[in-house]
Design an enzyme around this catalytic site. Structure first.
Site, PDB file in Angstrom:
ATOM      1  N   VAL A  93     -14.461  -4.533  34.205  1.00 29.12           N
ATOM      2  CA  VAL A  93     -15.032  -4.252  32.885  1.00 29.12           C
ATOM      3  C   VAL A  93     -14.426  -2.970  32.312  1.00 29.12           C
ATOM      4  O   VAL A  93     -14.069  -2.894  31.133  1.00 29.12           O
ATOM      5  CB  VAL A  93     -16.572  -4.120  32.981  1.00 29.12           C
ATOM      6  CG1 VAL A  93     -17.149  -3.636  31.666  1.00 29.12           C
ATOM      7  CG2 VAL A  93     -17.176  -5.453  33.369  1.00 29.12           C
ATOM      8  N   ALA A  94     -14.292  -1.971  33.175  1.00 27.29           N
ATOM      9  CA  ALA A  94     -13.781  -0.688  32.697  1.00 27.29           C
ATOM     10  C   ALA A  94     -12.292  -0.754  32.385  1.00 27.29           C
ATOM     11  O   ALA A  94     -11.825  -0.166  31.402  1.00 27.29           O
ATOM     12  CB  ALA A  94     -14.049   0.381  33.744  1.00 27.29           C
TER      13      ALA A  94
ATOM     14  N   ILE B  56     -10.220  -3.495  31.827  1.00 34.74           N
ATOM     15  CA  ILE B  56      -9.685  -4.444  30.843  1.00 34.74           C
ATOM     16  C   ILE B  56      -9.900  -3.849  29.456  1.00 34.74           C
ATOM     17  O   ILE B  56     -11.016  -3.501  29.089  1.00 34.74           O
ATOM     18  CB  ILE B  56     -10.394  -5.806  30.965  1.00 34.74           C
ATOM     19  CG1 ILE B  56     -10.014  -6.428  32.314  1.00 34.74           C
ATOM     20  CG2 ILE B  56     -10.000  -6.739  29.829  1.00 34.74           C
ATOM     21  CD1 ILE B  56     -10.728  -7.709  32.610  1.00 34.74           C
TER      22      ILE B  56
ATOM     23  N   ASP C   6       9.399   0.724 -10.923  1.00 32.44           N
ATOM     24  CA  ASP C   6       9.553   0.569 -12.369  1.00 32.44           C
ATOM     25  C   ASP C   6       9.628   1.941 -12.990  1.00 32.44           C
ATOM     26  O   ASP C   6       9.194   2.915 -12.398  1.00 32.44           O
ATOM     27  CB  ASP C   6       8.286  -0.080 -12.951  1.00 32.44           C
ATOM     28  CG  ASP C   6       8.282  -1.573 -12.794  1.00 32.44           C
ATOM     29  OD1 ASP C   6       9.333  -2.121 -12.466  1.00 32.44           O
ATOM     30  OD2 ASP C   6       7.217  -2.165 -13.010  1.00 32.44           O
TER      31      ASP C   6
ATOM     32  N   ASP D  10       4.673  -5.544 -12.563  1.00 32.03           N
ATOM     33  CA  ASP D  10       3.452  -5.691 -13.342  1.00 32.03           C
ATOM     34  C   ASP D  10       3.405  -7.003 -14.110  1.00 32.03           C
ATOM     35  O   ASP D  10       2.343  -7.507 -14.438  1.00 32.03           O
ATOM     36  CB  ASP D  10       3.274  -4.505 -14.301  1.00 32.03           C
ATOM     37  CG  ASP D  10       4.530  -4.199 -15.097  1.00 32.03           C
ATOM     38  OD1 ASP D  10       5.476  -5.023 -15.049  1.00 32.03           O
ATOM     39  OD2 ASP D  10       4.587  -3.157 -15.761  1.00 32.03           O
TER      40      ASP D  10
ATOM     41  N   ASP E 261       7.094 -11.121 -12.196  1.00 31.58           N
ATOM     42  CA  ASP E 261       7.409 -10.233 -11.085  1.00 31.58           C
ATOM     43  C   ASP E 261       6.955 -10.768  -9.730  1.00 31.58           C
ATOM     44  O   ASP E 261       7.301 -10.210  -8.692  1.00 31.58           O
ATOM     45  CB  ASP E 261       6.785  -8.844 -11.310  1.00 31.58           C
ATOM     46  CG  ASP E 261       7.579  -8.029 -12.317  1.00 31.58           C
ATOM     47  OD1 ASP E 261       8.787  -8.328 -12.471  1.00 31.58           O
ATOM     48  OD2 ASP E 261       7.012  -7.134 -12.956  1.00 31.58           O
TER      49      ASP E 261
HETATM   50  P1  ATP Z   1      10.034  -0.927 -16.688  1.00 34.09           P
HETATM   51  O1  ATP Z   1      10.623  -2.172 -16.153  1.00 34.09           O
HETATM   52  O2  ATP Z   1      10.619   0.288 -16.157  1.00 34.09           O
HETATM   53  O3  ATP Z   1       8.549  -0.888 -16.705  1.00 34.09           O
HETATM   54  P2  ATP Z   1      10.306  -1.556 -19.421  1.00 34.09           P
HETATM   55  O4  ATP Z   1       8.902  -1.403 -19.845  1.00 34.09           O
HETATM   56  O5  ATP Z   1      11.343  -0.962 -20.251  1.00 34.09           O
HETATM   57  O6  ATP Z   1      10.593  -0.860 -18.129  1.00 34.09           O
HETATM   58  P3  ATP Z   1      10.253  -4.271 -20.086  1.00 34.09           P
HETATM   59  O7  ATP Z   1       8.831  -4.211 -20.459  1.00 34.09           O
HETATM   60  O8  ATP Z   1      10.800  -5.449 -19.424  1.00 34.09           O
HETATM   61  O9  ATP Z   1      10.616  -3.071 -19.179  1.00 34.09           O
HETATM   62  O10 ATP Z   1      11.052  -3.982 -21.416  1.00 34.09           O
HETATM   63  C1  ATP Z   1      12.425  -4.114 -21.483  1.00 34.09           C
HETATM   64  C2  ATP Z   1      12.928  -3.774 -22.846  1.00 34.09           C
HETATM   65  O11 ATP Z   1      12.365  -4.656 -23.787  1.00 34.09           O
HETATM   66  C3  ATP Z   1      12.529  -2.387 -23.314  1.00 34.09           C
HETATM   67  O12 ATP Z   1      13.475  -1.448 -22.944  1.00 34.09           O
HETATM   68  C4  ATP Z   1      12.461  -2.551 -24.805  1.00 34.09           C
HETATM   69  O13 ATP Z   1      13.736  -2.378 -25.365  1.00 34.09           O
HETATM   70  C5  ATP Z   1      12.053  -3.982 -24.991  1.00 34.09           C
HETATM   71  N1  ATP Z   1      10.617  -4.093 -25.233  1.00 34.09           N
HETATM   72  C6  ATP Z   1       9.617  -3.586 -24.499  1.00 34.09           C
HETATM   73  N2  ATP Z   1       8.425  -3.906 -24.997  1.00 34.09           N
HETATM   74  C7  ATP Z   1       8.658  -4.654 -26.083  1.00 34.09           C
HETATM   75  C8  ATP Z   1       7.845  -5.325 -27.051  1.00 34.09           C
HETATM   76  N3  ATP Z   1       6.508  -5.288 -26.971  1.00 34.09           N
HETATM   77  N4  ATP Z   1       8.438  -5.991 -28.020  1.00 34.09           N
HETATM   78  C9  ATP Z   1       9.769  -6.058 -28.091  1.00 34.09           C
HETATM   79  N5  ATP Z   1      10.592  -5.479 -27.242  1.00 34.09           N
HETATM   80  C10 ATP Z   1      10.063  -4.774 -26.235  1.00 34.09           C
END
Ligand code: ATP
Length: 896
Positions: A290-291, A293, A337, A624, A628
């Site tokens: 017992v002790a 194991i 990111d 995010d 992804d």
């Molecule tokens: P990370 O990947 O570092 O979070 P991020 O936010 O730049 O960066 P995305 O959200 O994919 O990555 O955006 C990529 C590109 O798309 C941006 O650099 C911008 O030029 C363009 N973008 C971002 N948000 C919008 C939007 N709401 N409408 C139109 N173009 C956008």
């Protein structure tokens, strides 16, 4: 929607039109339910939760602790002692069994509670309209009639009848097994009550997932009254996965268990040959088994892990899968990111650019657009957004909010613009196209407004507006724009472009982003998070390489990476299109040269993870977005953003950052390393103790000596040393230098770094000293180990000395286990209060057993003389001192 046994829907919301549904559910689409109404419906319909399997009660948990071979044997022993009239022995054995079970229940309960609390933190939330406002609430508080807002990446929180939808696609594999997303449309009405589930385009079902578009729906079924509720027979909420270490330790425990049983059997057989008291030896063998194991090992590891992840949740890292804790300690590449993780995600537009003209946007106050093109540029940026900004209160993507603030500064608030230019169609943003478009009314015609990454805008524009004139977008013009964009990017600004075109009729989303007229650019700042620079320095010291993965432009990304100390030159950056142009093998070879990956899309992220892994790296990756999930799953540690992350990314991740901050990843790695080290400390300690007991008994049997310990004494010692000190080591505050060491090689053996040797040396010493103390006790009274008949009283006295040394040396030895290399003073003798508490408690209990007369009688021990107390305490200190000397020797050697 409830169905009868033939699968025919009884309450077929899908066969009614939107108005009818809203009427029946007594809700107004624009207002939603009132809070009071929602509360009252919650009372009627109950929480929106799938029933979980009933939990084990404390009593059931207690009895499950007894379901163990060893416990059966002990219970058998208790019965036998009872039959032959050794009542105190049977009471002690029973008490040990009960106490062991209580401690087991406590550990399991605590571990389960910790895991449950973590799971609560990650339960999905839902966007609902209540009292006219869109608010985020816990999904469990949804009631029939609630108006739910859906967008890409969200889980559907209940069964919904869609009331509005734009390009909506939902992946329903959780329900139908079909992994290709279905297109949904709120305007459909299905007359046939037998329409199969998979065809119901105007419905959205709980636990399925929005992959594209946006929509609104009204809740028609919650909790078990949903389609998924009918097929889920009860969810097992606390599914806990064993970590690789737990698996290996379980294996080790089994092997050691067999060895221990072997040794005990050997002891019994030898004793049989030696004609010792058979019953006594039978009990000794059982008690030793017992002790020795390490049956408490899995429980200790589970509780150390659970307490560890609870601690991590306090520093904003929620571990979803326990194995991640271990992997964290081995991470040597952090892919992060940029936006929001390394930067503050607080965007502000600083400059506007129309052909060959830069304009500064005022920090505060308002301004007037001096040119028509400039006005059009701002108008397009404002109309082409989903964010909202009303009276300073904003919702949505920070990039878009910055554009709305820009609009307000130039007297173009979104509400007013939209009133005159109603949106009739749209093509949502996605991180592959990096563009977004809307189609709005423009008088009697329509206008496409497109915004996005400026390089992508340049690719789809064929004209430009120069001084109010539409001219073909020549190479020269393009070059001008590129130069302007790069000028802003080099200052770490995010650059977005805008373009438009007019149409006579409503066009399909696919036709929007073609032949556009370029308007201009904006440059917006997103300051780096101040604390990240230090975290990056720490990570590098800890042998970890942080790299940036961003959708943003190469120059913007490089500028920020350089500000943060992540990269030193533009040469360390590579863009998504460069990755595409490079053969895969070459990319894998060169991956180590890059620190910044710019303009990447989600597929590139998978490539990057795999390329790093091909060199044996252990990679953590943040994400995010909806897309992804593959890279999060491929990475060794997928990290999702708690604030900005979609439900999909959270679902695919191993860990969630509740503050979206890069610094938290580094802190989590530090915790992960500490937790692993602490488990190692507990385990090595437990094994040393067990070995000590085996050595003492085995040697006595083999050398024909009297038994230095009685079976009940062995059980007692096991109880006070295997529990509290081992747990206390598991929650050790940890090594201050833990982030100055290289990451642990995941293939490295658990006993690497001399851990096995420490266990063997410590265990043997403890065993030998127990025997020496026993010898001392006999010798003091004029007897030897090999003397023939020793009087009972003398034997008891010597046994008491052995008993104290065995118990107390283990307690002291635990102090030395806190660091494999540093002295206990460097670590801080009192810095683990729990351990000090556990040691003191152990000593007090040990003293009580000897000094309280009825306990002393039960355990067959005697009070020692003062001189002998000094002797046993000195003996008990020896394993600790020897281990400290070994560490000193190692330190001196390492210095040389
Ligand atoms: P990370 O990947 O570092 O979070 P991020 O936010 O730049 O960066 P995305 O959200 O994919 O990555 O955006 C990529 C590109 O798309 C941006 O650099 C911008 O030029 C363009 N973008 C971002 N948000 C919008 C939007 N709401 N409408 C139109 N173009 C956008």
């Amino acid at each position: 929607m409830w169905r009868d046994k033939d699968g025919v829907a009884i309450l077929s919301w899908f066969s009614k039109d939107v108005e009818q549904v809203l009427n029946e559910l007594q809700v107004n689409q624009r207002q939603g339910l009132t809070d009071a109404e929602a509360q009252s419906r919650l009372g009627t319909y109950g929480e929106n939760k799938l029933k979980s399997k009933p939990k084990k009660s404390i009593v059931a948990l207690f009895f499950s602790q007894l379901k163990d071979m060893l416990i059966y044997v002990l219970l058998g022993a208790a019965v036998i002692t009872l039959l032959i009239g050794e009542y105190t022995d049977s009471v002690i054995i029973l008490l040990v069994v009960i106490l062991n079970a209580i401690i087991g229940v406590f550990q399991e309960f605590k571990a389960e509670k910790a895991i449950e609390a973590l799971q609560k933190m990650t339960t999905p939330r839902a966007l609902v309209r209540r009292d006219g406002d869109v608010v985020e609430i816990d999904s469990k508080d949804l009631v029939p009639g609630d108006i739910v807002v859906l967008d890409a990446g969200r889980y559907i929180p209940a069964d919904l009848r869609l009331i509005e939808s734009v390009n909506l696609q939902i992946e329903e594999s959780a329900l139908t097994g079909e992994s290709v997303p279905s297109e949904k449309d709120a305007s459909h009405v299905f007359e046939d009550p037998k329409t199969p589930l998979g065809d119901l385009a105007n419905m959205a079902f709980m636990s399925t997932l929005v992959t594209y578009g946006r929509a609104e729906g009204v809740v028609v079924g919650t909790g078990m009254n949903t389609e998924i509720g009918k097929i889920a027979k009860g969810l097992d909420e606390t599914q806990t996965e064993m970590t690789p270490l737990q698996k290996r330790l379980a294996e080790l425990g089994r092997t050691l268990g067999y060895i221990a049983i072997g040794i005990c059997a050997l002891i019994f057989v030898v004793a049989l040959i030696q004609k010792r008291d058979l019953f006594e030896m039978f009990l000794t063998a059982i008690s030793l088994a017992v002790a020795a194991i390490p049956e408490g090992l899995p429980a200790i590891v589970a509780i150390v892990l659970a307490l560890g992840v609870t601690r991590m949740s306090r520093i904003n890292a929620i571990v979803k899968r326990l194995p991640a804790v271990e992997t964290l300690g081995s991470v040597n590449i952090i892919c992060s990111d940029k936006t929001g993780t390394l930067t503050q995600n607080k965007m502000t537009v600083l400059h506007l650019y129309t052909h060959r003209e830069f304009f500064d946007v005022p920090d505060e106050g308002t301004a007037t657009a001096s040119k028509r093109t400039q006005e059009k540029l701002i108008q397009t940026f404002v109309l082409c957004t989903d964010a909202t900004l009303v009276d300073g209160e904003s919702t949505g993507d920070p990039t878009e909010i910055a554009l709305l603030v820009l609009g307000e500064k130039y007297h173009m608030p979104k509400r007013e613009l939209e009133a005159g230019h109603e949106r009739v169609a749209e093509r949502p943003f996605d991180s592959d196209r990096k563009l977004m478009s809307t189609l709005n009314k423009e008088g009697s015609r329509y206008r496409v407004h497109t915004k996005g990454a400026f390089d992508n805008i340049l690719k789809i524009a064929t004209y430009a507006l120069v001084d109010g004139e539409k001219v073909p977008l020549s190479e020269q013009l393009k070059a001008d724009y590129h130069r302007a964009a790069e000028e802003m990017s080099d200052q770490a600004l995010r650059v977005l472009g805008a373009a438009y075109k007019d149409t006579d009729e409503i066009i399909e989303p696919e036709d929007m982003e073609k032949d556009l007229i370029l308007l201009g650019l904006v440059g917006m700042i997103d300051p780096p998070r101040l604390e990240v620079k230090e975290a990056i320095r720490q990570a590098k010291l800890a042998g970890i390489t942080p790299v940036m993965i961003t959708g943003d432009h190469q120059h913007t990304a490089a500028a920020i990476a350089m500000q943060l100390g992540m990269a030193t030159s533009l040469g360390q950056t590579i863009s998504g299109s460069d990755i595409d142009a490079m053969p895969e093998e070459e990319f894998k070879q060169k991956i180590g040269n890059y620190r910044v990956f710019s303009r990447v899309s989600p597929e590139h992220k998978v490539k990057i993870v795999k390329a790093f892994q091909s060199h044996g790296n252990i990679v953590s990756m943040t994400g995010d977005g909806v897309n992804d999930a593959p890279s999060l799953k491929n990475a060794d540690i997928g990290v999702a953003m708690g604030i900005t992350g979609t439900d999909v990314s959270k679902g695919a991740s191993d860990m969630i950052l509740t503050d979206d901050n890069f610094t938290t990843i580094v802190s989590a790695i530090k915790e992960g390393r500490n937790i692993y080290n602490n488990i190692k400390k507990s385990v090595v300690f437990l094994l040393s103790c067990n070995l000590g007991e085996i050595v003492a008994i085995l040697a006595s049997v083999l050398f024909f000596w009297p038994m230095p310990l009685l079976p009940t004494q062995i059980l007692w010692i096991n109880l006070i040393t295997d529990t509290f000190p081992a747990i206390a080591l598991g929650v050790d505050p940890g090594d201050k230098d833990v982030m100055k060491k290289k990451p642990r090689d995941p293939k490295e053996s658990f006993f690497a770094g001399g851990a096995a040797l420490r266990a063997v040396i410590g265990g043997s010493l403890i065993g030998i000293l127990t025997l020496v103390a026993f010898y001392f006790g006999l010798n003091e009274h004029g007897y030897q180990l090999w003397s023939g008949s020793i009087p009972e009283k003398v034997l008891t006295y010597a046994e008491t000395m052995a008993f104290v040394v065995l118990a107390v040396s283990q307690l002291f030895y635990s102090l030395s286990m806190r660091s494999a290399s540093h002295s206990i003073f460097r670590v801080g003798l009192f810095s683990n209060k729990y351990l000090i508490g556990a040691i003191l408690l152990g000593i007090v209990l040990q003293f009580a057993v000897i000094s309280v007369p009825f306990l002393a009688a039960a355990f067959h021990v005697q009070m020692l003389s003062l001189q002998d107390w000094v002797i046993v305490i000195l003996f008990a200190l020896i394993p600790l001192l020897v281990n400290e000397l070994i560490k000193l020797g190692m330190r001196v050697r390492n210095k040389q």
